[in-house]
Design a protein around this motif. Structure first.
Motif, PDB file in Angstrom:
ATOM      1  N   LEU A  69       0.823  -1.202   0.000  1.00  0.00           N
ATOM      2  CA  LEU A  69       0.000   0.000   0.000  1.00  0.00           C
ATOM      3  C   LEU A  69       0.864   1.262   0.000  1.00  0.00           C
ATOM      4  O   LEU A  69       0.514   2.263  -0.625  1.00  0.00           O
ATOM      5  N   GLN A  70       2.012   1.198   0.663  1.00  0.00           N
ATOM      6  CA  GLN A  70       2.940   2.334   0.646  1.00  0.00           C
ATOM      7  C   GLN A  70       3.538   2.512  -0.756  1.00  0.00           C
ATOM      8  O   GLN A  70       3.639   3.627  -1.246  1.00  0.00           O
ATOM      9  N   GLU A  71       3.928   1.406  -1.392  1.00  0.00           N
ATOM     10  CA  GLU A  71       4.455   1.469  -2.755  1.00  0.00           C
ATOM     11  C   GLU A  71       3.415   2.063  -3.705  1.00  0.00           C
ATOM     12  O   GLU A  71       3.737   2.887  -4.561  1.00  0.00           O
ATOM     13  N   LEU A  72       2.177   1.639  -3.548  1.00  0.00           N
ATOM     14  CA  LEU A  72       1.085   2.142  -4.368  1.00  0.00           C
ATOM     15  C   LEU A  72       0.901   3.651  -4.152  1.00  0.00           C
ATOM     16  O   LEU A  72       0.762   4.415  -5.109  1.00  0.00           O
ATOM     17  N   ALA A  73       0.934   4.073  -2.886  1.00  0.00           N
ATOM     18  CA  ALA A  73       0.786   5.491  -2.558  1.00  0.00           C
ATOM     19  C   ALA A  73       1.926   6.331  -3.145  1.00  0.00           C
ATOM     20  O   ALA A  73       1.732   7.494  -3.496  1.00  0.00           O
ATOM     21  N   GLU A  74       3.103   5.733  -3.259  1.00  0.00           N
ATOM     22  CA  GLU A  74       4.251   6.439  -3.810  1.00  0.00           C
ATOM     23  C   GLU A  74       4.309   6.392  -5.336  1.00  0.00           C
ATOM     24  O   GLU A  74       5.225   6.925  -5.940  1.00  0.00           O
ATOM     25  N   GLY A  75       3.308   5.719  -5.943  1.00  0.00           N
ATOM     26  CA  GLY A  75       3.222   5.699  -7.401  1.00  0.00           C
ATOM     27  C   GLY A  75       4.114   4.685  -8.096  1.00  0.00           C
ATOM     28  O   GLY A  75       4.450   4.855  -9.266  1.00  0.00           O
ATOM     29  N   TRP A  76       4.483   3.621  -7.399  1.00  0.00           N
ATOM     30  CA  TRP A  76       5.285   2.580  -8.029  1.00  0.00           C
ATOM     31  C   TRP A  76       4.394   1.745  -8.944  1.00  0.00           C
ATOM     32  O   TRP A  76       3.391   1.192  -8.490  1.00  0.00           O
TER      33      TRP A  76
END
Length: 166
Positions: free
Chosen positions: A112-119
């Motif tokens: 979810l953090q990766e997704l939030a960072e636009g990965w």
């Protein structure tokens, strides 16, 4: 070797053989048994923890490689209280035997953090932009975590709910 790890917000100093994995350092030397030794080959994800906010398979990493790093295990998610993701797992029955659940929770937190960072992921339609919590995105991003009980519908629903609330 002497090394210092910040585990779940607490600095811990350990005297370890340099061949000790991070998983064994956590489970055997620090008595944090939430992370599981499933396959011991990096194939199941039961040992997933967060290192400096990024998810890794702790069975494949030597503890000495993480001297000075910040480690978050399932015990440290949401500071010991049920967080949004844990509550969503309960609500959506995202576990059965529970063996994979700690790794699923740590991996989902990192994902979810990766997704939030636009990965982007392998199934993302573009390399830039915001990515939704589609079934394909969640399945691809969580593909390193195996649930032998096949609770994927509940796991995916829990991740989607927690991600949308965040």
């Amino acid at each position: 070797m002497t090394l210092t790890l910040t585990v779940n917000g607490t600095e811990r100093q350990l005297e370890l053989d340099p061949r000790v994995t991070l998983l064994d350092a956590l489970r055997v030397h620090l008595d944090l048994t939430g992370s599981k030794k499933g396959c011991d080959h990096g194939q199941c994800g039961a040992c997933t923890v967060l290192v400096n906010g990024r998810r890794i398979n702790s069975c494949l990493s030597l503890a000495v490689m993480h001297d000075g790093d910040e480690i978050t295990t399932v015990e440290g998610l949401a500071n010991g209280k049920p967080g949004e993701l844990q509550q969503a797992f309960v609500e959506h029955d995202g576990f059965q035997c529970g063996y994979c659940t700690p790794g699923q929770l740590c991996s989902a937190t990192g994902m979810l953090q990766e997704l939030a960072e636009g990965w982007p992921s392998h199934v993302s339609e573009t390399l830039e932009g915001e990515y939704g919590l589609t079934e394909a995105e969640i399945s691809e991003r969580m593909s390193g975590n195996i649930c032998r009980c096949s609770c994927y519908p509940g796991i995916n629903a829990a991740i989607r709910q927690a991600g949308e609330r965040a």
